[in-house]
Design a protein around this motif. Structure first.
Motif, PDB file in Angstrom:
ATOM      1  N   MET A   1       0.848  -1.195   0.000  1.00 40.67           N
ATOM      2  CA  MET A   1       0.000   0.000   0.000  1.00 40.67           C
ATOM      3  C   MET A   1       0.884   1.244   0.000  1.00 40.67           C
ATOM      4  N   SER A   2       0.641   2.159  -0.918  1.00 42.07           N
ATOM      5  CA  SER A   2       1.451   3.366  -1.007  1.00 42.07           C
ATOM      6  C   SER A   2       1.247   4.240   0.218  1.00 42.07           C
ATOM      7  N   ALA A   3       2.331   4.908   0.634  1.00 43.27           N
ATOM      8  CA  ALA A   3       2.248   5.805   1.791  1.00 43.27           C
ATOM      9  C   ALA A   3       1.531   7.100   1.433  1.00 43.27           C
ATOM     10  N   PHE A   4       1.375   7.380   0.144  1.00 43.15           N
ATOM     11  CA  PHE A   4       0.790   8.645  -0.295  1.00 43.15           C
ATOM     12  C   PHE A   4      -0.561   8.419  -0.960  1.00 43.15           C
ATOM     13  N   ASP A   5      -1.478   9.353  -0.705  1.00 42.14           N
ATOM     14  CA  ASP A   5      -2.796   9.332  -1.341  1.00 42.14           C
ATOM     15  C   ASP A   5      -3.268  10.775  -1.461  1.00 42.14           C
ATOM     16  N   ASP A   6      -4.544  10.967  -1.776  1.00 42.45           N
ATOM     17  CA  ASP A   6      -5.059  12.316  -1.986  1.00 42.45           C
ATOM     18  C   ASP A   6      -4.977  13.190  -0.734  1.00 42.45           C
ATOM     19  N   SER A   7      -4.913  12.582   0.442  1.00 47.00           N
ATOM     20  CA  SER A   7      -4.833  13.374   1.673  1.00 47.00           C
ATOM     21  C   SER A   7      -3.528  14.142   1.793  1.00 47.00           C
ATOM     22  N   HIS A   8      -2.517  13.746   0.995  1.00 44.39           N
ATOM     23  CA  HIS A   8      -1.223  14.442   1.025  1.00 44.39           C
ATOM     24  C   HIS A   8      -1.120  15.546  -0.024  1.00 44.39           C
ATOM     25  N   ASP A   9      -2.114  15.672  -0.873  1.00 43.27           N
ATOM     26  CA  ASP A   9      -2.069  16.634  -1.976  1.00 43.27           C
ATOM     27  C   ASP A   9      -1.840  18.048  -1.437  1.00 43.27           C
ATOM     28  N   PRO A  10      -0.715  18.679  -1.790  1.00 41.18           N
ATOM     29  CA  PRO A  10      -0.444  20.028  -1.270  1.00 41.18           C
ATOM     30  C   PRO A  10      -1.437  21.077  -1.766  1.00 41.18           C
ATOM     31  N   LYS A  11      -2.180  20.749  -2.810  1.00 33.89           N
ATOM     32  CA  LYS A  11      -3.171  21.689  -3.331  1.00 33.89           C
ATOM     33  C   LYS A  11      -4.518  21.560  -2.618  1.00 33.89           C
ATOM     34  N   ARG A  12      -4.675  20.525  -1.813  1.00 30.00           N
ATOM     35  CA  ARG A  12      -5.959  20.321  -1.146  1.00 30.00           C
ATOM     36  C   ARG A  12      -6.150  21.373  -0.056  1.00 30.00           C
ATOM     37  N   ILE A  13      -7.302  22.008  -0.053  1.00 28.97           N
ATOM     38  CA  ILE A  13      -7.638  22.983   0.982  1.00 28.97           C
ATOM     39  C   ILE A  13      -8.948  22.555   1.638  1.00 28.97           C
ATOM     40  N   SER A  14      -9.227  23.173   2.769  1.00 25.45           N
ATOM     41  CA  SER A  14     -10.415  22.809   3.537  1.00 25.45           C
ATOM     42  C   SER A  14     -11.426  23.947   3.537  1.00 25.45           C
ATOM     43  N   TRP A  15     -12.703  23.562   3.677  1.00 21.01           N
ATOM     44  CA  TRP A  15     -13.716  24.600   3.876  1.00 21.01           C
ATOM     45  C   TRP A  15     -13.663  25.157   5.300  1.00 21.01           C
ATOM     46  N   VAL A  16     -12.866  24.522   6.177  1.00 22.89           N
ATOM     47  CA  VAL A  16     -12.559  25.121   7.485  1.00 22.89           C
ATOM     48  C   VAL A  16     -11.458  26.146   7.222  1.00 22.89           C
ATOM     49  N   GLU A  17     -11.844  27.390   7.081  1.00 26.34           N
ATOM     50  CA  GLU A  17     -10.926  28.406   6.559  1.00 26.34           C
ATOM     51  C   GLU A  17      -9.659  28.566   7.395  1.00 26.34           C
ATOM     52  N   SER A  18      -9.750  28.383   8.710  1.00 26.97           N
ATOM     53  CA  SER A  18      -8.574  28.576   9.555  1.00 26.97           C
ATOM     54  C   SER A  18      -7.500  27.521   9.304  1.00 26.97           C
ATOM     55  N   ALA A  19      -7.864  26.416   8.637  1.00 27.61           N
ATOM     56  CA  ALA A  19      -6.891  25.354   8.364  1.00 27.61           C
ATOM     57  C   ALA A  19      -5.956  25.704   7.221  1.00 27.61           C
ATOM     58  N   ASN A  20      -6.413  26.550   6.308  1.00 31.85           N
ATOM     59  CA  ASN A  20      -5.623  26.857   5.125  1.00 31.85           C
ATOM     60  C   ASN A  20      -4.502  27.822   5.476  1.00 31.85           C
ATOM     61  N   GLY A  21      -3.268  27.329   5.364  1.00 28.12           N
ATOM     62  CA  GLY A  21      -2.117  28.112   5.770  1.00 28.12           C
ATOM     63  C   GLY A  21      -1.831  28.036   7.256  1.00 28.12           C
TER      64      GLY A  21
END
Length: 433
Positions: free
Chosen positions: A1-21
């Motif tokens: 099983m690969s250690a990487f998946d979509d959860s590691h995507d550096p472009k992924r942002i959250s609708w929880v605004e305080s999480a971004n950055g």
């Protein structure tokens, strides 16, 4: 099983605004912890940090948004049962939470399960049945050894055996717990007999904590190739140490009262999945060092923890004068550890010792070969021979009453979103507060 998946995507942002950055808890981190909102034991529940909020997994587990197979473990007031689910479920839940927290269409259903961090009280992440402290920081071992054995600082077994000892699980506490100066026997070098009293050489130790996930049966060792799969996550750990008590009592059986009065850990458990982008090859062993014995020969290419560690100190006088914290040390775990986390786990179970979900392992003090990265005052002050001068004009060889120590950690790597561990802190109190 690969250690990487979509959860590691550096472009992924959250609708929880305080999480971004967010410097610690962007959507690429998602560490686990246990919190409450009314300070009552019965209110404790599992949560995941996301920006300036906590996702209440007990509440979320009651909905149809999570796999039914996970619900019981995530509804309990400690992480032990969830840790026991193992790496496969851990990866699957992380990916599911990442999807829910990034999909705008899920916001309406998930938002009601968020709790502001300002309304939460953090607790120990797990019921810690056993605690073992190792000694794998080779620069720390060398620096301390030189104070007693200048010509041979490392004992002959050090480069063959990951050295460890069993600590006291009952006195492991979450960040913020006061550090009551311990009492004990101490003996000055020129004294004929010891005396009993409060420690005069109170110190800290900058460590990482390793939480065991899926355990092993008694009598069944954990092969080195499977050891990483038994690690549920990592935290910061401060193994407070009374050096004067330790110097008198440690021979011949090692630390006892000098260390069992308090061990502090950070509240958030950062998962191996979150750390995948920051893992590195273990540093090459110096020429002439023995190769690990076969049972410790790790086939993993990336076993070193790319975690940057920092320790800061604030004294009572500094607080009174609103002076900023004084940085005692900055360094990286990858260059400090002679043995990897997987090697620690394998060696611990190599005699058939049964590890259990929620067991805690300390790495030992992590110092770098650079004087700016020393992980204890014993090293920084050279055993008290070279006191440091603080911005307030005060000097310190060891900790005084009113001193507050804070350890923090952060991970950065090219192409990855930085993540953090949070912090573990404690303020020293005299006897009676």
């Amino acid at each position: 099983m690969s250690a990487f998946d979509d959860s590691h995507d550096p472009k992924r942002i959250s609708w929880v605004e305080s999480a971004n950055g967010h410097p610690l808890f962007p959507i690429q981190n998602l560490p686990f912890g246990v919190f409450s909102t009314d300070r009552q034991e019965a209110d404790k529940r599992i949560g995941v940090a996301i920006g300036e909020s906590i996702l209440d997994l007990k509440s979320l587990a009651k909905s149809a948004l999570l796999d039914e197979h996970w619900r019981l473990a995530l509804s309990l007031p400690a992480l032990n049962a969830w840790f026991g689910h193992g790496l496969g479920d851990a990866r699957a839940l992380r990916l599911r939470l990442s999807e829910l927290l990034s999909d705008p269409q899920a916001k309406a259903k998930v938002e009601e399960h968020l709790v502001p961090v300002t309304e939460a009280t953090m607790h120990l992440p797990a019921h810690i049945g056993d605690y073992t402290d190792f000694y794998v920081g080779i620069h720390h071992a060398t620096n301390v050894g030189k104070q007693f054995r200048p010509e041979n600082p490392l004992l002959p077994n050090y480069k063959y055996v990951p050295i460890g000892y069993h600590g006291r699980a009952s006195s492991v506490r979450v960040s913020g717990t006061p550090v009551v100066r311990p009492m004990g026997q101490r003996k000055a070098p020129d004294a004929d007999a010891p005396e009993y009293g409060p420690s005069r050489r109170l110190d800290y130790e900058l460590e990482l904590g390793i939480f065991i996930g899926k355990g092993n049966a008694l009598g069944e060792p954990i092969p080195i190739g499977e050891a990483a799969g038994h690690i549920a996550g990592y935290c910061l750990l401060n193994d407070w140490s009374a050096r004067d008590l330790q110097a008198w009592e440690y021979q011949p059986l090692g630390p006892f009262l000098a260390k069992n009065f308090l061990t502090s850990i950070s509240p958030w458990v950062v998962t191996p999945q979150a750390l995948a982008p920051f893992m590195r090859p273990m540093p090459p062993r110096p020429e002439g060092d023995p190769a690990p014995l076969a049972y410790l020969a790790d086939p993993a290419e990336r076993g070193a923890l790319g975690i940057r560690l920092e320790t800061v100190l604030v004294t009572q006088q500094m607080r009174d004068r609103s002076l900023p914290p004084y940085v005692l040390s900055e360094g990286e775990a990858a260059s400090a550890m002679y043995w990897s986390a997987a090697q620690i786990v394998t060696h611990h179970a190599s005699n058939g010792c049964n590890l259990q979900p929620g067991d805690l392992i300390g790495t030992g003090t992590l110092s770098t070969d650079d004087p700016r990265g020393l992980g204890s005052l014993l090293e920084i002050s050279q055993g008290g021979k070279a006191p440091i001068t603080l911005p307030s004009g005060e000097t310190r060889s060891f900790l005084e009453d009113g001193d507050e120590l804070t350890l923090s950690a952060r991970c950065e790597a090219p192409g990855a979103v930085p993540i953090g561990f949070g912090w573990v802190s404690g303020r020293v109190e005299g006897l009676g507060g």
